[in-house]
Design an enzyme around this catalytic site. Structure first.
Site, mmCIF file in Angstrom:
data_model
loop_
_atom_site.group_PDB
_atom_site.id
_atom_site.type_symbol
_atom_site.label_atom_id
_atom_site.label_comp_id
_atom_site.label_asym_id
_atom_site.label_seq_id
_atom_site.Cartn_x
_atom_site.Cartn_y
_atom_site.Cartn_z
ATOM 1 C CE LYS A 1 -1.709 3.002 2.664
ATOM 2 N NZ LYS A 1 -1.657 4.171 1.757
ATOM 3 C CD GLU B 1 13.800 1.577 9.622
ATOM 4 O OE1 GLU B 1 14.191 2.627 10.160
ATOM 5 O OE2 GLU B 1 14.331 0.471 9.824
ATOM 6 C CB CYS C 1 13.455 9.625 7.515
ATOM 7 S SG CYS C 1 14.478 8.662 6.429
ATOM 8 C CD GLU D 1 10.063 13.532 11.086
ATOM 9 O OE1 GLU D 1 8.907 13.124 11.190
ATOM 10 O OE2 GLU D 1 10.979 12.887 10.553
HETATM 11 P P1 NAD Z 1 2.455 8.744 7.373
HETATM 12 O O1 NAD Z 1 2.678 8.051 8.678
HETATM 13 O O2 NAD Z 1 1.394 9.770 7.308
HETATM 14 O O3 NAD Z 1 2.069 7.676 6.244
HETATM 15 C C1 NAD Z 1 2.920 6.601 5.901
HETATM 16 C C2 NAD Z 1 2.083 5.493 5.277
HETATM 17 O O4 NAD Z 1 1.220 4.943 6.274
HETATM 18 C C3 NAD Z 1 1.159 5.967 4.146
HETATM 19 O O5 NAD Z 1 1.088 4.967 3.154
HETATM 20 C C4 NAD Z 1 -0.173 6.123 4.850
HETATM 21 O O6 NAD Z 1 -1.282 6.042 3.979
HETATM 22 C C5 NAD Z 1 -0.117 4.950 5.817
HETATM 23 N N1 NAD Z 1 -1.008 5.066 6.985
HETATM 24 C C6 NAD Z 1 -1.435 6.195 7.605
HETATM 25 N N2 NAD Z 1 -2.236 5.870 8.642
HETATM 26 C C7 NAD Z 1 -2.322 4.512 8.681
HETATM 27 C C8 NAD Z 1 -2.986 3.574 9.530
HETATM 28 N N3 NAD Z 1 -3.746 3.975 10.546
HETATM 29 N N4 NAD Z 1 -2.825 2.252 9.297
HETATM 30 C C9 NAD Z 1 -2.024 1.832 8.281
HETATM 31 N N5 NAD Z 1 -1.392 2.673 7.441
HETATM 32 C C10 NAD Z 1 -1.525 3.993 7.631
HETATM 33 O O7 NAD Z 1 3.866 9.320 6.911
HETATM 34 P P2 NAD Z 1 4.192 10.210 5.626
HETATM 35 O O8 NAD Z 1 3.700 11.601 5.884
HETATM 36 O O9 NAD Z 1 3.743 9.503 4.396
HETATM 37 O O10 NAD Z 1 5.799 10.201 5.623
HETATM 38 C C11 NAD Z 1 6.580 11.101 6.345
HETATM 39 C C12 NAD Z 1 7.138 10.412 7.573
HETATM 40 O O11 NAD Z 1 7.879 9.272 7.187
HETATM 41 C C13 NAD Z 1 8.134 11.288 8.336
HETATM 42 O O12 NAD Z 1 7.859 11.197 9.719
HETATM 43 C C14 NAD Z 1 9.492 10.650 8.030
HETATM 44 O O13 NAD Z 1 10.471 10.835 9.005
HETATM 45 C C15 NAD Z 1 9.111 9.216 7.897
HETATM 46 N N6 NAD Z 1 10.106 8.490 7.125
HETATM 47 C C16 NAD Z 1 10.942 7.643 7.790
HETATM 48 C C17 NAD Z 1 11.931 6.952 7.109
HETATM 49 C C18 NAD Z 1 12.858 5.998 7.824
HETATM 50 O O14 NAD Z 1 13.383 5.123 7.178
HETATM 51 N N7 NAD Z 1 13.070 6.137 9.109
HETATM 52 C C19 NAD Z 1 12.075 7.138 5.728
HETATM 53 C C20 NAD Z 1 11.218 8.030 5.082
HETATM 54 C C21 NAD Z 1 10.229 8.694 5.785
#
Ligand code: NAD
Length: 497
Positions: free
Chosen positions: A175, A250, A284, A385
């Protein structure tokens, strides 16, 4: 005309009902709608999980080198289509073109690396304590894996999860982020073209609340690999814990660069600019804090602000753009809110601080590269963040103080130190409590052949990517096999008398 994107379930591309779609929009020009993707419901998720379950035995029993060959072909196809996909990354999430190309290159690298794992995936053979008996451990696939990804590396992060999951013999329901469905679709198309059998990889587009939630809680899932924000990740960890399901998360970071008084200041400034403003601060591993030795603080800040002011904002597809937009209006508003919080907390705003609206920039979601100085480590802009082009400069008395500041947040993803003193670098390497530590380089730039991930609130479970402790440890489980060919009952320890 926006492209209509489809789910992939059991090898068939399925169209959504027209009322249930999500728009993918170019953040540099909000009137440019790239695509409409399905907003999948629990029923579509269920069909995808069942398809993955049905495909599991066939794929598990396909020799791992053959599975690797599919990835190798996918790597070749991605390399051939790098320009096209890199441009799509830029158009769909905003990073400048050279970074969009880098996003695709990471997927190419991961495809070739994981293709090679198809001929390794090694376990151990050890001597048995009994005669005429073998003892060995082998890696076996976990089963059906749910892979949930964010928007900021819309090709690379899905590749980081899908490729190792597949080479290990798992089947997948993927997804992608609802902000980058077109990039996800191109990646999946490449894998289908590379020869993946139906049902081995399924993709369901949709929101987190509806589609993601239905996937995480589906009884047919064996493991969940998630990258995204802490709030979402912590909820997924809890849901998986209650279901006794293996999970890898992550999550976010509050990464910091230490600049010592013996550092090459120009090099450190370049690192801070690249770490803080590259990808508009939406990595990230972005360097959102710079902890500077008080003896060089003033000189460093002057140089940093001077460089930040030269950065050209614009559409990432335009030659000469240094910093693209942030991904969405919501993200822009969040970043602008944090800038207001910083001002109210008493930090000194040295440059930037506003939405950029000049000329064509008004059509997109642009935030000026922003530098705050006089930031106290306890301020929210130093602890939370922001995920935007905002850098907080914090003063440190000495190295021990700097390390204490860097380690003083709930996160532990990446850190860096600029120093020419070998002892300083050794102490930093030992004491910085982050999953990644860079010496004389910025907080970003991880390579795929080593494990990637953080400590504390930045993630849990085995790391991603290659090397010992990397993705293979999540996407396989160990099975131990004893084979007794003595023809009589042997009882291990009890036989010793
Ligand atoms: P997000 O948590 O909003 O969404 C990430 C994914 O999770 C999306 O596909 C979203 O649709 C899904 N999602 C959201 N709510 C959900 C739920 N209740 N159940 C299951 N899936 C759900 O994050 P984002 O805004 O897409 O990405 C930015 C974040 O990602 C930042 O905090 C960044 O630090 C982090 N990030 C971390 C890494 C790492 O490797 N540590 C790498 C890239 C990004």
């Amino acid at each position: 005309m926006p492209e209509t994107l489809r789910n992939l379930i059991d090898g068939r591309w399925t169209e959504p009902p027209p009322s249930k779609t999500i728009e993918s929009v170019n953040p540099a020009r909000a009137s440019d709608v790239l695509a409409r993707a399905p907003r999948s419901s629990a029923a579509e998720v269920d069909a995808a999980v069942l398809a993955a379950r049905r495909a599991f035995d066939g794929w598990r029993l396909t020799p791992a080198p053959r599975r690797g060959e599919v990835l190798f072909r996918a790597g070749e196809l991605l390399a051939r289509r790098k320009e096209e996909l890199g441009g799509l990354v830029t158009r769909e999430m905003g990073k400048v073109l050279k970074e969009g190309l880098g996003d695709v290159q990471e997927a190419v690298d991961m495809a070739f690396y994981m293709a090679g794992e198809g001929r390794r995936l090694s376990g151990e053979t050890v001597p048995s304590e009994l005669p005429d008996k073998d003892a060995k451990s082998v890696r076996v696939p976990v089963g059906v894996c749910a892979l949930i990804t964010p928007w900021n590396f819309p090709v690379a992060i899905p590749a980081w999860k899908i490729f190792p999951a597949l080479v290990c013999g798992n089947t997948v329901v993927f997804k992608p982020s609802s902000l980058t469905p077109a990039c996800a679709t191109r990646l999946v198309e490449v894998l289908v073209e590379a020869g993946l059998p139906p049902g081995v990889l399924n993709m369901v587009h949709g929101t987190g609340a509806e589609t993601g939630n239905a996937l995480v809680s589906h009884p047919g899932i064996d493991a969940v690999s998630f990258t995204g924000s802490c709030d979402t990740g912590e909820g997924i960890e809890q849901a998986c814990g209650a279901l006794h399901r293996s999970v890898s998360t992550e999550m976010g970071g509050k990464n910091a660069i230490i600049v010592m008084d013996d550092a090459d200041l120009d090099l450190a400034v370049e690192g801070a600019v690249w770490g803080g403003f590259g990808t508009s601060g939406q990595r990230c591993t972005a360097a959102s804090r710079v902890v500077v030795h008080e003896r060089v603080r003033e000189a460093f800040v002057d140089k940093l602000v001077g460089r930040a002011k030269t950065l050209r904002l614009g559409d990432g597809l335009d030659y000469g753009t240094d910093v693209g937009p942030v991904v969405s209006q919501e993200q822009m508003n969040k970043v602008l809110d944090y800038i207001e919080i910083g001002k109210k907390e008493g930090a000194k705003l040295l440059c930037g601080g506003q939405r950029a609206m000049k000329g064509p920039l008004a059509e997109g979601w642009f935030v000026e590269p922003t530098v705050f100085s006089d930031v106290d480590p306890n301020m929210r802009i130093a602890r939370e963040e922001i995920f935007g082009p905002v850098v907080a400069v914090i003063r440190a008395r000495d190295l021990a103080h700097a390390v204490e500041i860097v380690n003083g947040t709930k996160y532990g993803l990446s850190s860096a130190i600029y120093t020419r003193d070998v002892n300083n670098s050794a102490i930093a390497e030992r004491d910085l409590d982050t999953g990644l530590v860079y010496i004389n380089a910025s907080t970003i730039g991880a390579e795929i052949q080593l494990p990637f991930g953080g400590t504390k609130g930045s993630g849990s479970g085995p790391r991603e990517a290659g090397g010992r402790g990397g993705a293979l440890d999540f996407f396989t489980k160990w099975k131990v096999i004893y084979r007794d060919f003595s023809g009589r009952l042997q009882k291990a320890q009890i036989d010793r008398g």
